[in-house]
Design a protein around this motif. Sequence first.
Motif, PDB file in Angstrom:
ATOM      1  N   UNK A  64       0.835  -1.206   0.000  1.00 56.67           N
ATOM      2  CA  UNK A  64       0.000   0.000   0.000  1.00 56.67           C
ATOM      3  C   UNK A  64       0.869   1.255   0.000  1.00 56.67           C
ATOM      4  N   UNK A  65       1.938   1.248   0.770  1.00 53.99           N
ATOM      5  CA  UNK A  65       2.838   2.401   0.814  1.00 53.99           C
ATOM      6  C   UNK A  65       3.592   2.568  -0.500  1.00 53.99           C
ATOM      7  N   UNK A  66       4.022   1.463  -1.110  1.00 52.80           N
ATOM      8  CA  UNK A  66       4.666   1.539  -2.424  1.00 52.80           C
ATOM      9  C   UNK A  66       3.716   2.130  -3.462  1.00 52.80           C
ATOM     10  N   UNK A  67       2.457   1.737  -3.415  1.00 55.05           N
ATOM     11  CA  UNK A  67       1.471   2.252  -4.370  1.00 55.05           C
ATOM     12  C   UNK A  67       1.307   3.763  -4.225  1.00 55.05           C
ATOM     13  N   UNK A  68       1.273   4.248  -3.007  1.00 57.03           N
ATOM     14  CA  UNK A  68       1.159   5.687  -2.779  1.00 57.03           C
ATOM     15  C   UNK A  68       2.423   6.397  -3.252  1.00 57.03           C
ATOM     16  N   UNK A  69       3.581   5.811  -2.968  1.00 53.02           N
ATOM     17  CA  UNK A  69       4.857   6.426  -3.360  1.00 53.02           C
ATOM     18  C   UNK A  69       5.009   6.503  -4.877  1.00 53.02           C
ATOM     19  N   UNK A  87      11.989  -2.383   8.507  1.00 54.97           N
ATOM     20  CA  UNK A  87      11.152  -2.865   7.415  1.00 54.97           C
ATOM     21  C   UNK A  87      11.234  -1.950   6.193  1.00 54.97           C
ATOM     22  N   UNK A  88      11.219  -0.654   6.413  1.00 55.26           N
ATOM     23  CA  UNK A  88      11.299   0.292   5.295  1.00 55.26           C
ATOM     24  C   UNK A  88      12.627   0.155   4.561  1.00 55.26           C
ATOM     25  N   UNK A  89      13.685  -0.107   5.303  1.00 55.30           N
ATOM     26  CA  UNK A  89      14.994  -0.303   4.676  1.00 55.30           C
ATOM     27  C   UNK A  89      15.084  -1.606   3.913  1.00 55.30           C
ATOM     28  N   UNK A  90      14.614  -2.690   4.496  1.00 57.61           N
ATOM     29  CA  UNK A  90      14.662  -4.003   3.843  1.00 57.61           C
ATOM     30  C   UNK A  90      13.789  -4.020   2.596  1.00 57.61           C
ATOM     31  N   UNK A  91      12.630  -3.402   2.666  1.00 56.10           N
ATOM     32  CA  UNK A  91      11.688  -3.429   1.535  1.00 56.10           C
ATOM     33  C   UNK A  91      12.106  -2.491   0.402  1.00 56.10           C
ATOM     34  N   UNK A  92      12.944  -1.499   0.705  1.00 57.53           N
ATOM     35  CA  UNK A  92      13.334  -0.520  -0.302  1.00 57.53           C
ATOM     36  C   UNK A  92      12.448   0.713  -0.335  1.00 57.53           C
ATOM     37  N   UNK A  93      11.475   0.776   0.538  1.00 62.26           N
ATOM     38  CA  UNK A  93      10.611   1.967   0.583  1.00 62.26           C
ATOM     39  C   UNK A  93      11.407   3.229   0.889  1.00 62.26           C
ATOM     40  N   UNK A  94      12.490   3.079   1.619  1.00 64.00           N
ATOM     41  CA  UNK A  94      13.313   4.255   1.945  1.00 64.00           C
ATOM     42  C   UNK A  94      14.049   4.802   0.719  1.00 64.00           C
ATOM     43  N   UNK A  95      14.014   4.074  -0.396  1.00 64.56           N
ATOM     44  CA  UNK A  95      14.644   4.558  -1.628  1.00 64.56           C
ATOM     45  C   UNK A  95      13.650   5.229  -2.577  1.00 64.56           C
ATOM     46  N   UNK A  96      12.372   5.048  -2.348  1.00 62.65           N
ATOM     47  CA  UNK A  96      11.355   5.662  -3.226  1.00 62.65           C
ATOM     48  C   UNK A  96      10.526   6.720  -2.505  1.00 62.65           C
ATOM     49  N   UNK A  97      10.755   6.867  -1.213  1.00 63.26           N
ATOM     50  CA  UNK A  97      10.041   7.857  -0.413  1.00 63.26           C
ATOM     51  C   UNK A  97      11.016   8.428   0.610  1.00 63.26           C
ATOM     52  N   UNK A  98      10.641   9.542   1.187  1.00 65.80           N
ATOM     53  CA  UNK A  98      11.460  10.168   2.229  1.00 65.80           C
ATOM     54  C   UNK A  98      11.085   9.578   3.571  1.00 65.80           C
ATOM     55  N   UNK A  99      12.101   9.179   4.339  1.00 66.99           N
ATOM     56  CA  UNK A  99      11.880   8.656   5.675  1.00 66.99           C
ATOM     57  C   UNK A  99      12.504   9.611   6.676  1.00 66.99           C
ATOM     58  N   UNK A 100      11.684  10.065   7.614  1.00 61.24           N
ATOM     59  CA  UNK A 100      12.127  10.977   8.670  1.00 61.24           C
ATOM     60  C   UNK A 100      12.010  10.228   9.985  1.00 61.24           C
ATOM     61  N   UNK A 101      13.098  10.209  10.740  1.00 60.15           N
ATOM     62  CA  UNK A 101      13.044   9.514  12.037  1.00 60.15           C
ATOM     63  C   UNK A 101      12.670  10.492  13.131  1.00 60.15           C
ATOM     64  N   UNK A 102      11.856   9.994  14.037  1.00 57.09           N
ATOM     65  CA  UNK A 102      11.395  10.774  15.183  1.00 57.09           C
ATOM     66  C   UNK A 102      12.132  10.274  16.399  1.00 57.09           C
ATOM     67  N   UNK A 103      12.815  11.154  17.069  1.00 55.54           N
ATOM     68  CA  UNK A 103      13.594  10.765  18.261  1.00 55.54           C
ATOM     69  C   UNK A 103      12.704  10.533  19.443  1.00 55.54           C
TER      70      UNK A 103
END
Length: 103
Positions: A64-69, A87-103
């Motif tokens: 679903x996230x890949x489809x939106x991206x 999970x985002x790193x393993x799936x590759x979603x972090x390469x097609x979307x921006x990932x912001x980490x929250x501390x």
Amino acid sequence: MAEAQFRVTVGSDVESPHVVADGEIDLANVSQFQDVMAKATTGSATLTVDLSQVSYCDSAAVRALFAVAASTDLTMIVAAEGPIKTLLGISGLDRVATVVTEE
């Protein structure tokens, strides 16, 4: 199993719409997650999805996230540590979307 909750915050002219998810996103509720994201992106080329309170995502949520991206400038907010960031790193979603980490 914790039921996920989703809510949409529609952005102003400056801010993109936000979808906030809480709990688990899996095959049982992914269609609701997709519907909420589709509603949020109506009329907007950007979307922010806050996954910082999500404890579990399965492959249906990743699809679903890949489809939106694929059609939207997607930003995802995740906890700095934990399974969702991994999970985002393993799936590759972090390469097609921006990932912001929250501390």
